[in-house]
Design a protein around this motif. Sequence first.
Motif, mmCIF file in Angstrom:
data_model
loop_
_atom_site.group_PDB
_atom_site.id
_atom_site.type_symbol
_atom_site.label_atom_id
_atom_site.label_comp_id
_atom_site.label_asym_id
_atom_site.label_seq_id
_atom_site.Cartn_x
_atom_site.Cartn_y
_atom_site.Cartn_z
ATOM 1 N N ASN A 197 -64.472 6.697 -24.379
ATOM 2 C CA ASN A 197 -63.766 7.737 -25.142
ATOM 3 C C ASN A 197 -63.628 7.284 -26.586
ATOM 4 O OD1 ASN A 197 -62.883 9.749 -23.039
ATOM 5 N ND2 ASN A 197 -62.114 7.850 -22.155
ATOM 6 N N TRP A 198 -64.168 8.085 -27.494
ATOM 7 C CA TRP A 198 -64.163 7.701 -28.899
ATOM 8 C C TRP A 198 -63.887 8.962 -29.710
ATOM 9 C CZ3 TRP A 198 -65.745 2.541 -30.069
ATOM 10 C CH2 TRP A 198 -65.705 2.212 -31.425
ATOM 11 N N GLY A 199 -62.846 8.913 -30.528
ATOM 12 C CA GLY A 199 -62.496 10.068 -31.334
ATOM 13 C C GLY A 199 -62.953 9.942 -32.774
ATOM 14 N N TRP A 200 -63.293 11.051 -33.366
ATOM 15 C CA TRP A 200 -63.700 11.100 -34.765
ATOM 16 C C TRP A 200 -63.594 12.546 -35.258
ATOM 17 C CZ3 TRP A 200 -68.261 13.547 -36.747
ATOM 18 C CH2 TRP A 200 -68.478 13.343 -38.111
ATOM 19 N N ASN A 201 -63.128 12.702 -36.443
ATOM 20 C CA ASN A 201 -63.134 13.995 -37.120
ATOM 21 C C ASN A 201 -62.384 15.064 -36.313
ATOM 22 O OD1 ASN A 201 -63.746 15.695 -39.266
ATOM 23 N ND2 ASN A 201 -65.743 16.274 -38.416
ATOM 24 N N GLY A 202 -61.273 14.670 -35.698
ATOM 25 C CA GLY A 202 -60.417 15.616 -35.016
ATOM 26 C C GLY A 202 -60.781 15.928 -33.577
ATOM 27 N N SER A 203 -61.834 15.277 -33.040
ATOM 28 C CA SER A 203 -62.192 15.499 -31.631
ATOM 29 C C SER A 203 -62.830 14.248 -31.073
ATOM 30 C CB SER A 203 -63.131 16.699 -31.500
ATOM 31 O OG SER A 203 -64.353 16.446 -32.166
ATOM 32 N N ASN A 204 -63.178 14.303 -29.798
ATOM 33 C CA ASN A 204 -63.790 13.160 -29.133
ATOM 34 C C ASN A 204 -65.247 13.433 -28.832
ATOM 35 O OD1 ASN A 204 -61.341 11.940 -29.235
ATOM 36 N ND2 ASN A 204 -60.969 11.963 -27.048
ATOM 37 N N PHE A 205 -66.006 12.361 -28.770
ATOM 38 C CA PHE A 205 -67.426 12.480 -28.392
ATOM 39 C C PHE A 205 -67.530 12.626 -26.894
ATOM 40 C CE2 PHE A 205 -67.700 10.299 -32.460
ATOM 41 C CZ PHE A 205 -68.697 11.015 -33.085
#
Length: 114
Positions: free
Chosen positions: A106-114
Amino acid sequence: MPFIDSKVSVTINKEQETELKTRLGQAISLIPGKSESWLMTGFQDNYHLYFRGDNSKPAAFIEVKVYGSENPKAFASLTGEICKIFGDVLNISADHIYIKYEAVSNWGWNGSNF
């Protein structure tokens, strides 16, 4: 989405930090699918590290976190390169460097998760 975080017992000047960042950016490609374009690096110098109960020699603790699954063969290649980089730039002997790898699902970026 790799992150390489470094804690070292020596001082890092601006030129050394730039060289570390650049060389780590090149080295991360040893892990398939990873590149400098998504790499984040962190450097904490003058960190109080004791290795074998002694702090008289330069030492480093480095964490490599990657989004996705583990790749032990690629991680082993990266370990060799990271040790070379920190040896060349900061004169830290490979036998005074620990590297921890963590694959994250689980990795979040730019307001959401991949």
